[in-house]
Design an enzyme around this catalytic site. Structure first.
Site, PDB file in Angstrom:
ATOM      1  N   GLU A   1       0.674  -1.096   0.064  1.00 21.29           N
ATOM      2  CA  GLU A   1       0.193  -0.054   0.005  1.00 21.29           C
ATOM      3  C   GLU A   1       0.879   1.200  -0.038  1.00 21.29           C
ATOM      4  O   GLU A   1       1.972   1.282   0.748  1.00 21.29           O
ATOM      5  CB  GLU A   1      -0.932  -0.034   1.223  1.00 21.29           C
ATOM      6  CG  GLU A   1      -1.819   1.108   1.380  1.00 21.29           C
ATOM      7  CD  GLU A   1      -2.495   1.310   2.579  1.00 21.29           C
ATOM      8  OE1 GLU A   1      -3.798   1.683   2.647  1.00 21.29           O
ATOM      9  OE2 GLU A   1      -2.179   0.465   3.570  1.00 21.29           O
TER      10      GLU A   1
ATOM     11  N   LYS B   1      -9.732   0.498  -2.214  1.00 24.86           N
ATOM     12  CA  LYS B   1     -10.128   0.092  -0.559  1.00 24.86           C
ATOM     13  C   LYS B   1     -11.394   0.478  -0.183  1.00 24.86           C
ATOM     14  O   LYS B   1     -12.074   1.472  -0.116  1.00 24.86           O
ATOM     15  CB  LYS B   1      -8.985   0.611  -0.066  1.00 24.86           C
ATOM     16  CG  LYS B   1      -8.637   0.365   1.307  1.00 24.86           C
ATOM     17  CD  LYS B   1      -7.630   1.211   2.072  1.00 24.86           C
ATOM     18  CE  LYS B   1      -7.419   0.896   3.347  1.00 24.86           C
ATOM     19  NZ  LYS B   1      -6.234   1.636   3.985  1.00 24.86           N
TER      20      LYS B   1
ATOM     21  N   CYS C   1      -4.732  -3.444   3.014  1.00 23.21           N
ATOM     22  CA  CYS C   1      -4.277  -3.039   4.623  1.00 23.21           C
ATOM     23  C   CYS C   1      -5.752  -3.247   5.411  1.00 23.21           C
ATOM     24  O   CYS C   1      -6.058  -4.352   6.061  1.00 23.21           O
ATOM     25  CB  CYS C   1      -3.807  -1.702   4.593  1.00 23.21           C
ATOM     26  SG  CYS C   1      -2.999  -1.275   5.911  1.00 23.21           S
TER      27      CYS C   1
END
Length: 277
Positions: free
Chosen positions: A41, A111, A153
């Site tokens: 990321e 995301k 993440c």
């Protein structure tokens, strides 16, 4: 067997410096006959709110993405860019992009879960939603490595997402990340192993590491976890590459002898709600 290269980085706010660091690692991986490369990321930009807004590009447009496509072509690799800021109609997303060896975009993922938390570190307060807009798609893509389920993440803390990815056929889960040093030490490996065991998928997790110019400190410890939950290879906290070979076919025997998706009492409900987003 597929030969993978995980590029653990300490990215900063200079896009050109980050791109140069990635290219150096890709060149080394190519010498080791790696055919798949993964970055964390914020691989292209790890900065502050204004940096992301200034550098964001529309999908498939702009010099940053052109450079990334060129790298995939030059080194003849499948290449996952863990995240970079992408300008959308409704804001900026933190997005992964997967390129094939021809430099073509095969998939992109925005995301879903934004990191709005308080952590007992020097940064203390994280408000990712002040910069980014959350995505609204679950993404699984068919590739020569297998069916890849994409995530980024903080997504790692939400097993419902990974259940959806498994239901849509995922065999390999990708987790580019920038876990904080505090949360990484406490939870990173545990969560990765849990997601692998629950879904009976390979997990490829590649992280940022060390102290960044923006003041953040990240955990590193990139690793590959088998569908049985074993950590088969990992790094510590220094930038560098991890090269590992995996056999996706191992999944078949594990899922056959322990068919958890057939046993779950929630199976029919999950099928009916295959993609609620």
């Amino acid at each position: 067997m597929a030969r993978l290269g995980l590029i653990q980085m300490t990215s900063g706010s200079s896009v050109s410096d980050n791109l140069q660091a990635i290219e150096r690692q890709l060149a080394q991986l190519a010498k080791q006959k790696v055919t798949w490369a993964f970055t964390p990321e914020n691989a292209i930009l790890f900065g502050r709110h204004l940096d992301y807004r200034q550098q964001a590009e529309p999908l498939l447009q702009g010099p940053i993405q052109q450079k990334l496509a060129k790298l995939a072509r030059r080194y003849q690799m499948w290449f996952l860019v863990g995240s970079l800021p992408i300008r959308r109609q409704n804001g900026i997303t933190s997005s992964s992009i997967l390129f094939n060896p021809q430099g073509e975009r095969v998939a992109d993922y925005d995301k879903l879960h934004l990191f709005d938390v308080e952590i007992a570190d020097s940064h203390h307060r994280y408000r990712e939603s002040a910069t980014f807009t959350a995505g609204n798609r679950v993404v699984v893509v068919d590739t020569p490595l297998g069916m890849l389920g994409l995530s980024i993440c903080y997504d790692l803390r939400f097993p419902q997402l990974y259940c959806q990815l498994r239901q849509q056929g995922a065999q390999v889960l990708l987790v580019p990340a920038a876990f904080t040093a505090v949360t990484g030490k406490a939870h990173w490996q545990i969560l990765l192993q849990a997601r692998a065991i629950e879904t009976q998928c390979w997990v490829i997790a590649v992280g940022q590491t060390g102290r960044h110019p923006c003041g953040r400190e990240t955990w590193g410890h990139s690793m590959v976890v088998s569908p049985w939950g074993e950590v088969i290879a990992s790094l510590a906290q220094e930038p560098g590459c991890l090269v590992v070979e995996i056999d996706v076919k191992q999944i078949e025997s594990i899922r056959r002898t322990m068919p958890v998706m057939e046993h779950t009492r929630f199976y029919n409900q999950l099928i009916e709600k295959k993609n609620p987003l």
